[in-house]
Design an enzyme around this catalytic site. Structure first.
Site, PDB file in Angstrom:
ATOM      1  N   ASP A   1      11.163  14.669 -13.548  1.00 20.43           N
ATOM      2  CA  ASP A   1      10.909  13.235 -13.348  1.00 20.43           C
ATOM      3  C   ASP A   1       9.409  12.988 -13.492  1.00 20.43           C
ATOM      4  OD1 ASP A   1      10.575  10.609 -12.379  1.00 20.43           O
ATOM      5  OD2 ASP A   1      12.293  10.810 -11.041  1.00 20.43           O
TER       6      ASP A   1
ATOM      7  N   PHE B 108      19.267  14.682 -26.635  1.00 25.01           N
ATOM      8  CA  PHE B 108      18.290  13.663 -26.268  1.00 25.01           C
ATOM      9  C   PHE B 108      16.977  13.903 -26.999  1.00 25.01           C
ATOM     10  CE2 PHE B 108      14.668  12.535 -23.562  1.00 25.01           C
ATOM     11  CZ  PHE B 108      14.884  11.186 -23.364  1.00 25.01           C
TER      12      PHE B 108
END
Length: 238
Positions: A144, A219
């Site tokens: 993150d 991705f």
């Protein structure tokens, strides 16, 4: 499972101490398959913080080089890596139960035997369950980024974390990080430059090419088509 939900208390006052963590636990609903995998496969492939320092030879039935990945998401690439490197034993850490359930499903489908997982806070597991100088490689892929400046303190890549990882790696062991946020990549370089006892294998202040052992994700391929970058950092403990 989920030992990390225990509250951290001051040993003298008993008051709960707030701990800055690098994640927020926003669990989605478990699918029926994920729940079934947690119920049936966790006893075979799950590791608990309450078990104390990991007896890796006892768990894996051998003493092989060990690779630890922090935050494996849904676990597909981790299963790929464990399959591609059967001479190594892999330990994953993930806080989100749907991801852990998905990993367990993939382990069973692939017939992988050299992979185990914690469902817990990676910092706590490193501190309490991983012996010093016991790991060949630590992997941190796409953590993150906590892109807002006020949240940068939540980024896992900080000096204390790097120093903790350094303790757990064997001499010559590798720390491999990857991110698709350029600002976070720069932050990682700054943090690592301030440390001692590391060699940047791509050269001082340089990013590395993606090593063969890190699978390229869907991705990532989509991002490349859109012109989005991915930055790999590869450091060796001296």
């Amino acid at each position: 499972m989920l030992d990390f939900l225990k509250q951290d208390q001051d040993p003298l006052t008993g008051k709960v101490m707030r701990k800055v963590r690098s994640f927020v636990l926003r669990e989605g609903r478990l699918t029926a398959g994920q729940q079934k995998a947690l119920d049936s496969l966790w006893p075979r492939f799950g590791l608990e913080r309450s078990g104390g320092v990991l007896d890796a030879p006892g768990v894996f039935g051998r003493d092989a080089p060990r690779v630890l990945e922090v935050g494996y998401g849904m676990g597909h690439s981790l299963v790929q890596m464990a399959t591609a490197e059967p001479d190594k034993d892999f330990i994953g850490i993930e806080v989100h139960r749907p991801g852990v359930g998905a990993l367990l499903m993939a382990i069973e489908e692939a017939g992988v035997t050299n992979l185990r997982s914690y469902c817990d806070d990676a910092v706590d597991i490193l501190e309490e369950c991983i012996a010093d100088a016991s790991l060949a490689r630590v992997q941190l892929y796409f953590p993150d980024p906590w892109h807002k400046k006020k949240h940068h303190k939540r980024r896992i890549v900080q000096s204390p974390w790097v120093q903790l990882v350094q303790r757990k790696l064997k001499p010559g062991g590798l720390l491999h990080m990857a991110t698709d946020w350029q600002d976070y990549a720069g932050h990682m370089l700054v943090i690592m430059q301030a440390q001692t006892g590391w060699q940047n294998l791509a050269g001082d202040q340089n990013f590395a090419a993606r090593p063969d052992w890190r699978p390229e994700t869907k991705f990532e391929r989509r991002g490349a088509r859109l012109g989005h970058g991915v930055w790999d950092l590869l450091y060796q403990k001296q």
